[in-house]
Motif scaffolding. Structure first.
Motif, short mmCIF file in Angstrom:
data_model
loop_
_atom_site.label_atom_id
_atom_site.label_comp_id
_atom_site.label_asym_id
_atom_site.label_seq_id
_atom_site.Cartn_x
_atom_site.Cartn_y
_atom_site.Cartn_z
N GLY A 59 0.81 -1.20 0.00
CA GLY A 59 0.00 0.00 0.00
C GLY A 59 0.85 1.25 0.00
N ILE A 60 0.22 2.33 0.39
CA ILE A 60 0.93 3.60 0.41
C ILE A 60 1.76 3.74 1.68
CG2 ILE A 60 -0.80 4.74 -1.02
CD1 ILE A 60 -1.91 6.03 1.54
N ASN A 61 2.71 4.64 1.64
CA ASN A 61 3.52 4.99 2.82
C ASN A 61 4.29 3.80 3.40
OD1 ASN A 61 2.47 7.58 2.56
ND2 ASN A 61 0.84 7.19 4.03
N GLY A 62 4.61 2.82 2.57
CA GLY A 62 5.45 1.71 3.01
C GLY A 62 4.72 0.61 3.75
N PHE A 63 3.41 0.69 3.86
CA PHE A 63 2.64 -0.35 4.52
C PHE A 63 2.37 -1.52 3.58
CE2 PHE A 63 1.48 1.22 8.67
CZ PHE A 63 1.62 2.58 8.57
N GLU A 64 2.24 -2.70 4.16
CA GLU A 64 1.81 -3.86 3.41
C GLU A 64 1.02 -4.79 4.31
OE1 GLU A 64 5.58 -5.30 1.88
OE2 GLU A 64 5.64 -6.84 3.43
N ALA A 65 0.26 -5.67 3.70
CA ALA A 65 -0.54 -6.63 4.46
C ALA A 65 -0.54 -7.95 3.73
CB ALA A 65 -1.96 -6.12 4.64
N GLU A 66 -0.60 -9.03 4.49
CA GLU A 66 -0.60 -10.36 3.89
C GLU A 66 -1.88 -11.08 4.23
OE1 GLU A 66 2.76 -12.78 4.88
OE2 GLU A 66 2.25 -14.30 3.37
N PHE A 67 -2.56 -11.57 3.20
CA PHE A 67 -3.78 -12.34 3.38
C PHE A 67 -3.39 -13.79 3.64
CE2 PHE A 67 -8.09 -13.59 2.98
CZ PHE A 67 -8.14 -14.74 2.20
N LYS A 68 -3.79 -14.32 4.79
CA LYS A 68 -3.51 -15.71 5.13
C LYS A 68 -4.84 -16.41 5.40
CE LYS A 68 1.14 -15.15 7.04
NZ LYS A 68 2.02 -15.38 8.21
N LYS A 69 -5.26 -17.18 4.41
CA LYS A 69 -6.56 -17.85 4.52
C LYS A 69 -6.58 -18.86 5.65
CE LYS A 69 -10.06 -20.14 1.70
NZ LYS A 69 -10.41 -20.64 0.34
N SER A 70 -5.48 -19.59 5.81
CA SER A 70 -5.43 -20.64 6.83
C SER A 70 -5.56 -20.05 8.24
CB SER A 70 -4.13 -21.42 6.72
OG SER A 70 -3.02 -20.55 6.92
N GLU A 71 -5.15 -18.81 8.40
CA GLU A 71 -5.22 -18.15 9.71
C GLU A 71 -6.35 -17.12 9.76
OE1 GLU A 71 -0.33 -18.36 10.20
OE2 GLU A 71 -1.38 -16.48 10.58
N THR A 72 -7.07 -16.96 8.69
CA THR A 72 -8.12 -15.92 8.55
C THR A 72 -7.61 -14.58 9.07
OG1 THR A 72 -9.22 -16.48 10.64
CG2 THR A 72 -10.01 -17.57 8.64
N SER A 73 -6.41 -14.22 8.61
CA SER A 73 -5.80 -12.98 9.08
C SER A 73 -5.44 -12.08 7.92
CB SER A 73 -4.56 -13.27 9.93
OG SER A 73 -3.52 -13.80 9.12
N PHE A 74 -5.33 -10.81 8.25
CA PHE A 74 -4.92 -9.79 7.26
C PHE A 74 -4.19 -8.70 8.04
CE2 PHE A 74 -4.79 -8.04 3.19
CZ PHE A 74 -5.29 -6.75 3.13
N HIS A 75 -3.05 -9.05 8.59
CA HIS A 75 -2.30 -8.14 9.45
C HIS A 75 -1.58 -7.07 8.63
CE1 HIS A 75 -3.43 -10.93 12.40
NE2 HIS A 75 -2.34 -11.69 12.44
N LEU A 76 -1.50 -5.89 9.18
CA LEU A 76 -0.85 -4.74 8.53
C LEU A 76 0.54 -4.56 9.12
CD1 LEU A 76 -1.32 -2.27 6.57
CD2 LEU A 76 -1.94 -0.98 8.63
N THR A 77 1.53 -4.38 8.27
CA THR A 77 2.90 -4.23 8.77
C THR A 77 3.61 -3.09 8.06
OG1 THR A 77 3.77 -5.83 7.16
CG2 THR A 77 3.12 -6.69 9.31
N LYS A 78 4.66 -2.61 8.74
CA LYS A 78 5.55 -1.62 8.14
C LYS A 78 6.91 -1.84 8.79
CE LYS A 78 6.22 3.29 7.16
NZ LYS A 78 5.65 4.66 7.19
N PRO A 79 7.98 -1.88 8.01
CA PRO A 79 9.29 -2.21 8.59
C PRO A 79 9.80 -1.18 9.60
CG PRO A 79 9.31 -2.42 6.19
CD PRO A 79 8.03 -1.75 6.56
N SER A 80 9.49 0.09 9.36
CA SER A 80 10.07 1.13 10.18
C SER A 80 9.05 2.25 10.38
CB SER A 80 11.34 1.68 9.51
OG SER A 80 11.87 2.76 10.24
N ALA A 81 8.63 2.45 11.62
CA ALA A 81 7.59 3.46 11.89
C ALA A 81 8.15 4.87 11.80
CB ALA A 81 7.01 3.22 13.28
#
Lengths: 115, 116
Positions: A59-81
């Protein structure tokens, strides 16, 4: 019924350290998922969206998210705040294909960034 | 270009009064949405307009709430006989295409309503 659960109401990190905002979804079909950000006194802004293409979404501003169907998760991450990342973040799911415009919002996670 | 605008930005009213909130969508956007955000919570869908189709009013919490939109332009959300539980931020969004879920919704800054 489709829903999203944001596991943390507040997350506090130091500037320059990684960010992890957690989101779990409940859906009876392959969902479309979004992350929105709300800065104080500003409108909501779309950060990124997953629509059954690549499972790792950038996404924008260095954010990304990973869709994990097995875990029903969609966590948002950024390497450096960065200080400017301090805001409220909402995980969002589309309820079903017939009412795909009715976004369902999580309760939000407030990100605090310490100098 | 201009984004979604809403007015007023803040509204304080007394219980029992009627209020009218305005939304100006992005020019050319066919779909328009109203949401409510209570303190510390996520957004709740209220109503959806798409072109000349009948609006989806399924999210309106009571018959005191109503909304109108003229063509593809301005929309007004009216709350009659306001109650204290109506206190919230009311957000408007618009989107350019057919209102499908993957169509990005662009949000206005909101109107903060306080009912005393």
């Amino acid at each position: 019924a489709q829903s999203v659960t944001q596991l943390d109401s507040h997350v506090s990190v130091s500037e320059g350290t990684p960010v992890l905002l957690r989101c779990n979804y409940s859906s009876s079909y392959s969902p479309s998922l979004f992350w929105y950000v709300q800065h104080p006194n500003k409108g909501l802004q779309l950060l990124l969206k997953y629509t059954s293409a690549a499972t790792l979404v950038k996404g924008i501003n260095g954010f990304e998210a990973e869709f994990k169907k097995s875990e029903t998760s969609f966590h948002l991450t950024k390497p450096s705040a960065h200080m400017s990342d301090a805001a409220e973040y909402f995980c969002v799911v589309i309820p079903d294909e017939d009412s795909s415009y009715k976004l369902i919002f999580g309760s939000g996670t407030r990100l605090l960034v310490r100098p | 270009g201009a984004g979604v605008s809403q007015s007023p930005s803040n509204k304080v009213t007394e219980k029992g009064k009627d209020v009218e909130l305005r939304c100006d969508p992005i020019s050319g956007h066919t779909a328009l949405y109203w949401y409510r955000q209570r303190l510390g919570q996520g957004l709740e869908f209220l109503i959806y307009f798409q072109g000349n189709s009948a609006p989806d009013k399924s999210g309106l919490p009571s018959d005191r709430f109503s909304a109108e939109r003229t063509g593809e332009s301005v929309s007004t959300l009216t709350i009659q006989r306001t109650q204290q539980e109506d206190s919230a931020v009311y957000l408007c969004a618009s989107s350019p295409l057919m209102g499908f879920g993957t169509d990005t919704q662009y949000f206005g800054p909101g109107t903060r309503l306080t009912v005393l």
